[in-house]
Write an enzyme that holds these catalytic residues in place. Structure first.
Site, PDB file in Angstrom:
ATOM      1  N   ARG A 230      -5.958 -15.851   1.845  1.00 44.04           N
ATOM      2  CA  ARG A 230      -6.256 -15.642   0.433  1.00 44.04           C
ATOM      3  C   ARG A 230      -6.136 -14.145   0.152  1.00 44.04           C
ATOM      4  O   ARG A 230      -6.548 -13.321   0.976  1.00 44.04           O
ATOM      5  CB  ARG A 230      -7.685 -16.106   0.096  1.00 44.04           C
ATOM      6  CG  ARG A 230      -7.855 -17.629   0.067  1.00 44.04           C
ATOM      7  CD  ARG A 230      -7.098 -18.285  -1.080  1.00 44.04           C
ATOM      8  NE  ARG A 230      -7.239 -19.737  -1.140  1.00 44.04           N
ATOM      9  CZ  ARG A 230      -6.372 -20.614  -0.643  1.00 44.04           C
ATOM     10  NH1 ARG A 230      -5.290 -20.203  -0.007  1.00 44.04           N
ATOM     11  NH2 ARG A 230      -6.579 -21.918  -0.775  1.00 44.04           N
ATOM     12  N   HIS A 278       3.203 -18.338  -2.276  1.00 45.30           N
ATOM     13  CA  HIS A 278       2.194 -19.284  -1.750  1.00 45.30           C
ATOM     14  C   HIS A 278       2.886 -20.554  -1.220  1.00 45.30           C
ATOM     15  O   HIS A 278       2.614 -21.668  -1.678  1.00 45.30           O
ATOM     16  CB  HIS A 278       1.168 -19.636  -2.837  1.00 45.30           C
ATOM     17  CG  HIS A 278      -0.139 -20.121  -2.277  1.00 45.30           C
ATOM     18  ND1 HIS A 278      -1.355 -19.664  -2.711  1.00 45.30           N
ATOM     19  CD2 HIS A 278      -0.417 -21.026  -1.300  1.00 45.30           C
ATOM     20  CE1 HIS A 278      -2.326 -20.279  -2.052  1.00 45.30           C
ATOM     21  NE2 HIS A 278      -1.779 -21.116  -1.172  1.00 45.30           N
TER      22      HIS A 278
HETATM   23  P1  NAP Z   1     -10.985 -23.594   8.995  1.00 41.33           P
HETATM   24  O1  NAP Z   1     -10.573 -24.718   9.863  1.00 41.33           O
HETATM   25  O2  NAP Z   1     -12.250 -23.693   8.226  1.00 41.33           O
HETATM   26  O3  NAP Z   1     -11.011 -22.285   9.910  1.00 41.33           O
HETATM   27  C1  NAP Z   1     -11.483 -21.044   9.456  1.00 41.33           C
HETATM   28  C2  NAP Z   1     -11.532 -20.072  10.636  1.00 41.33           C
HETATM   29  O4  NAP Z   1     -11.957 -18.806  10.139  1.00 41.33           O
HETATM   30  C3  NAP Z   1     -12.537 -20.512  11.712  1.00 41.33           C
HETATM   31  O5  NAP Z   1     -12.057 -20.171  12.982  1.00 41.33           O
HETATM   32  C4  NAP Z   1     -13.757 -19.667  11.358  1.00 41.33           C
HETATM   33  O6  NAP Z   1     -14.609 -19.363  12.448  1.00 41.33           O
HETATM   34  C5  NAP Z   1     -13.102 -18.394  10.883  1.00 41.33           C
HETATM   35  N1  NAP Z   1     -14.016 -17.616  10.042  1.00 41.33           N
HETATM   36  C6  NAP Z   1     -14.585 -17.980   8.873  1.00 41.33           C
HETATM   37  N2  NAP Z   1     -15.397 -16.980   8.423  1.00 41.33           N
HETATM   38  C7  NAP Z   1     -15.329 -15.997   9.347  1.00 41.33           C
HETATM   39  C8  NAP Z   1     -15.951 -14.743   9.470  1.00 41.33           C
HETATM   40  N3  NAP Z   1     -16.805 -14.277   8.538  1.00 41.33           N
HETATM   41  N4  NAP Z   1     -15.674 -13.997  10.556  1.00 41.33           N
HETATM   42  C9  NAP Z   1     -14.832 -14.448  11.498  1.00 41.33           C
HETATM   43  N5  NAP Z   1     -14.193 -15.632  11.468  1.00 41.33           N
HETATM   44  C10 NAP Z   1     -14.456 -16.397  10.383  1.00 41.33           C
HETATM   45  O7  NAP Z   1      -9.841 -23.278   7.905  1.00 41.33           O
HETATM   46  P2  NAP Z   1      -8.268 -23.598   8.032  1.00 41.33           P
HETATM   47  O8  NAP Z   1      -7.993 -25.020   7.716  1.00 41.33           O
HETATM   48  O9  NAP Z   1      -7.770 -23.051   9.308  1.00 41.33           O
HETATM   49  O10 NAP Z   1      -7.712 -22.754   6.779  1.00 41.33           O
HETATM   50  C11 NAP Z   1      -7.890 -21.344   6.710  1.00 41.33           C
HETATM   51  C12 NAP Z   1      -7.477 -20.850   5.338  1.00 41.33           C
HETATM   52  O11 NAP Z   1      -6.062 -20.941   5.191  1.00 41.33           O
HETATM   53  C13 NAP Z   1      -7.982 -21.671   4.150  1.00 41.33           C
HETATM   54  O12 NAP Z   1      -9.325 -21.373   3.856  1.00 41.33           O
HETATM   55  C14 NAP Z   1      -7.029 -21.242   3.054  1.00 41.33           C
HETATM   56  O13 NAP Z   1      -7.538 -20.077   2.435  1.00 41.33           O
HETATM   57  C15 NAP Z   1      -5.770 -20.862   3.811  1.00 41.33           C
HETATM   58  N6  NAP Z   1      -4.636 -21.764   3.498  1.00 41.33           N
HETATM   59  C16 NAP Z   1      -3.494 -21.209   3.015  1.00 41.33           C
HETATM   60  C17 NAP Z   1      -2.398 -22.006   2.734  1.00 41.33           C
HETATM   61  C18 NAP Z   1      -1.110 -21.400   2.204  1.00 41.33           C
HETATM   62  O14 NAP Z   1      -0.178 -22.138   1.885  1.00 41.33           O
HETATM   63  N7  NAP Z   1      -1.002 -20.077   2.127  1.00 41.33           N
HETATM   64  C19 NAP Z   1      -2.454 -23.388   2.958  1.00 41.33           C
HETATM   65  C20 NAP Z   1      -3.638 -23.930   3.456  1.00 41.33           C
HETATM   66  C21 NAP Z   1      -4.724 -23.110   3.718  1.00 41.33           C
HETATM   67  P3  NAP Z   1     -15.420 -20.557  13.199  1.00 41.33           P
HETATM   68  O15 NAP Z   1     -14.341 -21.289  13.970  1.00 41.33           O
HETATM   69  O16 NAP Z   1     -16.360 -19.869  14.080  1.00 41.33           O
HETATM   70  O17 NAP Z   1     -16.032 -21.403  12.116  1.00 41.33           O
END
Ligand code: NAP
Length: 315
Positions: A230, A278
């Site tokens: 993001r 995006h």
């Molecule tokens: P997820 O499964 O919830 O994983 C988030 C990761 O970030 C986890 O490893 C989490 O740690 C870590 N994290 C969260 N807060 C943190 C902090 N304060 N300090 C350190 N690590 C932290 O999410 P995901 O499915 O992988 O998706 C991640 C993001 O990708 C989404 O939220 C979205 O913004 C983005 N996204 C982008 C697109 C695009 O097309 N550009 C598409 C889909 C998603 P823990 O493992 O310890 O919980």
């Protein structure tokens, strides 16, 4: 448990909403799925499930009988921020196909930076024949911020391609072949040692502005960056300043604080920025519809809900 209608609540174009309505209805023939705008106020109270994509929070708030909300997107930052006090459990999309697509994007754009494609493209525009030295992938460290559904898959794809990969997450992870770190010290170590940094963190109160001027300055001189997460996780003025001085070599940006990126934004014309609209990992309607159908089927069978977003943590 009721077996009433399901509301589809979106701010998508009418064509996109119709496409979703058709796909979802096709895989759930036993369910009565209706666009929110076609429901009457008398019907609102009986609706337990809302399937959403960028919903208007005022529409959701009128569904007073809601038990849970199924998002069609993996990222639910905007939904969580907009919901206010009305907070039914939110289930985000967890789709192996989406993770595969993001892993592919991470590999594609890291290779773009690793093989100096922006430099060779600029050289061609200037008719310059200059060969830059090659450095093997195992001598290049890629840092991945976030080791969740998408980040862990991306880290593994990069590892398979031969890169030295380090990952950072809130809780310490164990991923085969990847150096895993957590905490502020872990972040600083990851930044100091990353030739290419890939951001796959959710946007939360803790990650907003995480990559500010001080932390960006920890990256090695000329390091490159990819943001698929993001926009507001990176401080844009600090990033552009670091690119201007050459402290950072290049940034691939797929996400922005305001999308679509306004025409006057400096990123469009910056020679060290690649702007993407995006597109790194879009929801696949085929696989997503089936996953949503499975979640709803399980709920109908015994009332069980898939793991919901932790609204306190923000992801
Ligand atoms: P997820 O499964 O919830 O994983 C988030 C990761 O970030 C986890 O490893 C989490 O740690 C870590 N994290 C969260 N807060 C943190 C902090 N304060 N300090 C350190 N690590 C932290 O999410 P995901 O499915 O992988 O998706 C991640 C993001 O990708 C989404 O939220 C979205 O913004 C983005 N996204 C982008 C697109 C695009 O097309 N550009 C598409 C889909 C998603 P823990 O493992 O310890 O919980």
């Amino acid at each position: 448990m009721k077996t009433g209608k399901i509301a589809l609540v979106t701010r998508l174009s009418p064509e996109a909403e119709t496409m979703w309505l058709e796909r979802l209805s096709a895989v759930m023939p036993g369910e009565d799925i209706r666009s929110f705008v076609t429901l009457t106020p008398d019907e609102y109270v009986d609706i337990e499930i809302a399937i959403v994509a960028n919903p208007d929070p005022a529409h959701l708030a009128q569904l007073t009988g809601l038990v849970w909300v199924q998002s069609l997107w993996a990222g639910v930052e905007r939904l969580v921020a907009e919901l206010g006090d009305f907070r039914p459990p939110i289930v985000r999309l967890v789709d192996p196909e989406l993770a595969r697509t993001m892993g592919e994007a991470a590999l594609a754009w890291v290779l773009y930076l690793f093989r100096d494609m922006p430099i060779y493209a600029a050289q061609q525009r200037a008719s310059q024949w200059v060969q830059h030295p090659y450095r093997r992938p195992e001598r290049t460290t890629v840092g991945v911020l976030g080791l969740g559904e998408l980040g862990a898959t991306a880290a593994m794809r990069l590892r398979e391609a031969g890169f030295n990969v380090a990952g950072w997450s809130r809780s310490l992870k164990q991923v085969q072949g990847i150096t895993c770190r957590a905490g502020e010290d872990g972040l600083e170590e990851t930044l100091k040692t990353s030739d290419i940094l890939v951001c796959l963190l959710p946007l939360t109160a803790e990650t907003r502005d995480l990559l500010d001027a001080r932390r960006l300055a920890l990256l090695p001189r000329g390091a490159k960056l990819v943001n698929f997460a993001r926009g507001p996780i990176i401080n844009t003025p600090a990033l552009l300043a670091a690119l201007d001085t050459g402290a950072l070599g290049h940034a691939v940006l797929d996400v922005f604080a305001v999308e679509p990126l306004p025409a006057a934004s400096p990123e469009w014309s910056h020679s060290a920025v690649t702007v993407l609209p995006h597109i790194s990992a879009a929801t696949d309607p085929d696989t997503a519809s089936l996953i949503v159908a499975r979640n709803i089927e399980a709920y109908r069978a015994d009332g069980s809900l898939p793991t919901a977003v932790n609204l306190h943590r923000g992801y």
